[in-house]
Every structure is written in C-alpha cells, then in structure tokens.
Design an enzyme around this catalytic site. Structure first.
Site, PDB file in Angstrom:
ATOM      1  N   TYR A  28       7.309   8.099  17.117  1.00 58.30           N
ATOM      2  CA  TYR A  28       7.428   8.123  15.658  1.00 58.30           C
ATOM      3  C   TYR A  28       8.663   8.913  15.227  1.00 58.30           C
ATOM      4  CZ  TYR A  28       6.093   8.718  10.761  1.00 58.30           C
ATOM      5  OH  TYR A  28       6.073   8.713   9.380  1.00 58.30           O
ATOM      6  N   CYS A  60       9.849   0.633   2.916  1.00 60.21           N
ATOM      7  CA  CYS A  60       8.717   1.521   3.196  1.00 60.21           C
ATOM      8  C   CYS A  60       7.849   1.019   4.352  1.00 60.21           C
ATOM      9  CB  CYS A  60       7.835   1.681   1.958  1.00 60.21           C
ATOM     10  SG  CYS A  60       8.583   2.638   0.630  1.00 60.21           S
ATOM     11  N   SER A  72       0.839  -1.203   0.000  1.00 59.70           N
ATOM     12  CA  SER A  72       0.000   0.000   0.000  1.00 59.70           C
ATOM     13  C   SER A  72       0.867   1.242   0.000  1.00 59.70           C
ATOM     14  CB  SER A  72      -0.925   0.021   1.232  1.00 59.70           C
ATOM     15  OG  SER A  72      -0.159   0.096   2.424  1.00 59.70           O
TER      16      SER A  72
END
Length: 253
Positions: free
Chosen positions: A159, A84, A15
């Site tokens: 993050y 990714c 995705s």
C-alpha cells in the site's frame, strides 16, 4: 478554474472520498461522471447528484478509454479529473505463512498506482487538445495518495509503495503537462471515515481518532472534497502533495 459548467471525472466515485468529491463538484455546478467498478453503487451516486454513472476498471486501458469516450459524449470533454479509485491490504514482507505472495503486492500496486496513471494519461490527453481558458489553463488532475506514502506502518509495504508512487509522480507529471496548461496535484489523507474504517468496531474508530493531534477525530469526507474543490479553483497550486491529516504521523504499528 471555475468549477461551474465544467465536465468532471471522478474515479472511485461510488463511495467514500470519491463519492463526496462527486457530490461537491456537482453542487458547484460541474457535470460529473462517476467511474467505478461497482456499477450499481455508481448509479446510485450519479442519480443522487444528477450525474453519469460509468462502469470502469482503472487498470484496463480499453475500459478507461470507453468510459472517457462515453463521458465525453454526454458531458463534453472533461477539464477536471479526481482519482480516488484504490484498494488497501495488509501483508508483512515475511509472515507466519512465509513471504508475502507476489500477486498480493502486484494487485495493490496495479490498482492504486498503475490505475491512477492510466486514467491520468488518457484524461490528460483529452485536456491538452482543448482550447485554453482565459488564464491559459486547460485542465486539472487531483490524485489521491496517503500519509502511508511517508509513514507506512508494518504490513503496508504494498500500500505504501503504491501511494508513494502516486506522490512521486506528481511533480514530474505536472512538469510534463505544464506546457499545455494542465495542473497535477495530489492529496495525502490521513485517517478518514471511509467504508473500510466503518467496518471496524466503534471503540477502535474512537481510538484511531484520538491518535490525531488536532482535531482529535477521524477526518470527514466533506473535508477531503473541500480541498479537491479548492485545488481546482486555485490555479497556482501545481506539482504538490498536500497532507490532510490533522498533523498525524503514523507509528510503526
């Protein structure tokens, strides 16, 4: 490195930015293996591009080893790796419920940072054993960090730390692998049209896009993929993080 005819691995390829990178590499003639925990979605992308779908947990050494071995059997040794795979998550250090749960911080860092390094180390080991191409190159790795590595917002400690780690390992990894002719690069995307952003209301998406200096819109996955392809083809790009963000600098919140 010419993309045509090379074997490529794309983690998180089911995705978003990974899927678009897989599509473009396949269009340029690469034999692409799509690695993702979502086996069904990986299969859909692989069927679309004529590639190979492999179920893979980037945090698990044996899972990655098995996926790379299967890709090697089907496509030959990979000279291109695009990492990714990753997750988001927003938690303040201290919120209404008290301190941020340590397991939430660890999970994000484990997937984003440790997972990226796990695939990098194993794929690079394969690359170093290959015969050098005409210019001496053996492989190229493109990791995905984020502008949060530099402009982390409130609630992004985990993050930002995970993406900051990816940014920081770029140069030493490139130096480690330089003797073998393996390059290591990273892209730090800003606000992009991804499945995560698609979940937001249209007005919020528009507002986020308007915050970008120019062009005043969200980034498009093909723009990320185009930079991946350029990095692969430009042998003098090595050991650097490239911001792809329309000159955006994130505010505190």
């Amino acid at each position: 490195m010419k993309i045509e005819g090379q074997a490529a691995l794309v983690t998180g390829g089911a995705s978003g930015l990974g899927a678009q990178s897989a599509r473009l590499l396949a269009q340029r003639g690469a034999k692409v293996a799509v690695l993702d925990r979502n086996a069904a979605q990986a299969q859909a992308i692989a069927a679309e591009i004529g590639g190979l779908a492999l179920s893979c947990d980037v945090t698990d050494a044996s899972s990655v080893q098995q996926a790379l071995a299967q890709a090697r059997r089907q496509h030959g040794p990979a000279r291109i790796l695009v990492n990714c795979a990753g997750v988001g998550g927003a938690h303040r250090v201290v919120g209404k419920q008290g301190p941020m749960p340590l397991e939430d911080f660890s999970r994000i860092v484990q997937i984003n940072l440790v997972g990226t390094f796990n695939v990098l180390r194993l794929a690079a080991a394969d690359m170093t054993a290959l015969d050098a191409l005409e210019d001496g190159e053996r492989g190229v790795v493109v990791n995905t960090t984020s502008i949060a590595a530099y402009d982390g917002q409130m609630g992004q400690t985990a993050y930002a730390a995970s993406k900051g780690g990816i940014a920081s390992l770029t140069l030493p990894a490139a130096r480690d692998l330089a003797q073998f002719g393996v390059r290591v690069m990273a892209i730090a995307p800003g606000l992009f049209h991804t499945p995560l952003l698609h979940e937001l209301p249209a007005d919020i998406q528009a507002s986020l896009g308007a915050s970008v200096p120019y062009p005043k819109r969200l980034g498009q996955p093909p723009e990320f993929a185009a930079l991946v392809a350029h990095i692969v083809e430009n042998a003098y790009l090595n050991g650097e993080v490239i911001r792809l963000d329309g000159a955006l600098r994130m505010p505190p919140r």
